[in-house]
Design an enzyme around this catalytic site. Structure first.
Site, PDB file in Angstrom:
ATOM      1  N   CYS A  59      -4.115   2.725   9.063  1.00  0.00           N
ATOM      2  CA  CYS A  59      -4.500   4.129   8.990  1.00  0.00           C
ATOM      3  C   CYS A  59      -3.563   4.964   9.862  1.00  0.00           C
ATOM      4  O   CYS A  59      -3.208   4.552  10.966  1.00  0.00           O
ATOM      5  CB  CYS A  59      -5.942   4.335   9.476  1.00  0.00           C
ATOM      6  SG  CYS A  59      -7.204   3.564   8.441  1.00  0.00           S
ATOM      7  N   CYS A 134     -13.524  -2.778  10.771  1.00  0.00           N
ATOM      8  CA  CYS A 134     -12.669  -1.902   9.968  1.00  0.00           C
ATOM      9  C   CYS A 134     -13.553  -0.899   9.244  1.00  0.00           C
ATOM     10  O   CYS A 134     -14.341  -1.282   8.366  1.00  0.00           O
ATOM     11  CB  CYS A 134     -11.846  -2.710   8.965  1.00  0.00           C
ATOM     12  SG  CYS A 134     -10.768  -1.687   7.934  1.00  0.00           S
ATOM     13  N   CYS A 360      -0.366   6.718  -8.699  1.00  0.00           N
ATOM     14  CA  CYS A 360      -0.518   6.364  -7.287  1.00  0.00           C
ATOM     15  C   CYS A 360       0.754   6.680  -6.508  1.00  0.00           C
ATOM     16  O   CYS A 360       0.904   6.253  -5.363  1.00  0.00           O
ATOM     17  CB  CYS A 360      -0.878   4.887  -7.142  1.00  0.00           C
ATOM     18  SG  CYS A 360       0.354   3.750  -7.827  1.00  0.00           S
TER      19      CYS A 360
END
Length: 407
Positions: A59, A134, A360
């Site tokens: 992240c 997570c 994507c």
């Protein structure tokens, strides 16, 4: 500047960019960078929900509030379009997937003296961050982190192991790569692990390709109410909420199309959704190159009453030609990250009037979109999608339309 300068935007990799173009890691729009380099936080910082943030490379934006996350996703997609000279007629609200929603993830693991480490890699490094938890993945996946770490500590090889987990209807589908099983004891331990944790399937690649060692019953995934066989390693949209949003858009935008082509159809995520919607007698063609996915889709087609026809076709080497495309009222594309240069070229030469393009990768999408624009298509709708929450990976769903030939 004597009083420093303001951070005005986020760059593609998540670092803040000042008015002068300076990149500052960890900065957000509204922050100020003093002349001595000190970062003065603005109003958009929040407390990261994960103790590993800042070290784990999974992240990049946990320190950003919801408005900043949405703006980042929006800008990545819209700027990609503008970079190719495209101006969307309507930009729809950003869809952000919530925490604890990812139904697939790939972890890295390494057996070390006294145990094992398991998690994602640090940013720009091969070092593995040993996860305690997570907040991105579904609870069913997070619950496997500690047991998998213990299994690797006891039976893992002396080297890096990749562990991919996807959730099927029957439970977790766990795939080990770079994992030679050392003798009968390790094999029995793997089977015990699969049974004790109620895995849907376990596959192990010992260097000769993935082999299924545990699958009590065939693993399936439900797509628009239809159970579809889920081959090992099959592609799924990362979150069910984003999948539902994309499906809703695709259905709305092809509402009156009687014959639709779903290109790069995979297991049939969009083909089956479109087949159950639209005008009476709608037919959907599902074209896919990957054999296992095609066969799974084809088997499920038998339960649609002939509404979906699956064909095995490599659309990179053998795209549908203009005369084939001319038979359809609309086409949906969901290609890999590289985009679909060959298929876009033949679409541009066809008489197709409506394209739903799901991507994507905003960069390859924008390149393909420019070809469609040159062929007379308008980018009428564009929705940015932040399916990979807190990461810099951005997706989108878009609609292209053009006037009928001779209009």
């Amino acid at each position: 500047m004597t009083d420093g300068e303001k951070v005005v935007r986020l760059a593609a990799r998540g670092d803040g960019v000042t008015e002068s173009g300076r990149h500052v890691a960890g900065a957000l729009p509204g922050d100020r960078i003093d002349v001595d380099g000190t970062l003065e936080r603005g109003p958009h910082h929040v407390e990261p929900p994960c103790q590993h943030f800042g070290t784990c490379g999974g992240c990049q934006l946990q320190h950003a509030d919801e408005a900043t996350l949405a703006a980042f996703v929006h800008d990545r997609v819209v700027n990609a379009a503008k970079g190719q000279g495209l101006e969307p007629e309507e930009v729809l609200p950003v869809h952000l997937s919530p925490p604890d929603a990812r139904r697939r993830a790939t972890f890295h693991a390494l057996r070390v003296q006294g145990g094992a480490v398991l998690g994602f890699r640090e940013a720009g490094s091969h070092r593995i961050v040993d996860l305690a938890h997570c907040p991105v993945v579904r609870p069913e996946i997070e619950a496997l982190i500690d047991p998998l770490r213990g299994f690797i500590a006891e039976h893992g090889p002396r080297g890096n192991v990749d562990i991919s987990i996807s959730l099927s209807e029957q439970g977790a589908d766990v795939a080990f790569t770079h994992f030679p099983l050392d003798g009968l004891t390790a094999t029995e331990a793997a089977l015990d692990f699969a049974r004790d944790h109620s895995l849907a399937r376990m596959t192990i690649d010992q260097g000769f390709g993935a082999e299924t060692v545990w699958e009590p019953e065939p693993a399936t995934v439900t797509l628009s109410g239809l159970p579809v066989a889920m081959p090992a390693g099959a592609f799924l949209q990362a979150t069910e909420d984003a999948e539902a949003r994309m499906i809703a858009d695709a259905r709305e935008w092809t509402d009156d199309a009687r014959i639709v082509a779903d290109l790069f159809s995979g297991l049939g995520t969009f083909a089956f959704a479109l087949a159950g919607h639209g005008p009476p007698g709608r037919k959907v063609l599902a074209a896919e190159a990957e054999q296992a996915a095609h066969l799974a889709c084809k088997a499920a087609c038998a339960r649609t009453g002939g509404k979906v026809l699956a064909i095995h076709r490599d659309l990179f080497r053998n795209p549908l030609q203009p005369d084939e495309l001319n038979r359809f009222d609309a086409a949906l594309l969901d290609p890999p990250r590289a985009g679909t240069k060959a298929q876009i070229s033949t679409i541009a030469e066809s008489t197709l009037e409506r394209i739903v393009y799901i991507s994507c990768n905003p960069s390859s999408w924008a390149r393909d979109a420019a070809v469609l624009s040159e062929a007379g298509f308008r980018l009428t709708k564009l929705r940015p999608v932040g399916q990979f929450r807190w990461s810099t990976h951005v997706e989108l769903v878009s609609l292209f339309e053009r006037e009928p030939s001779g209009a």
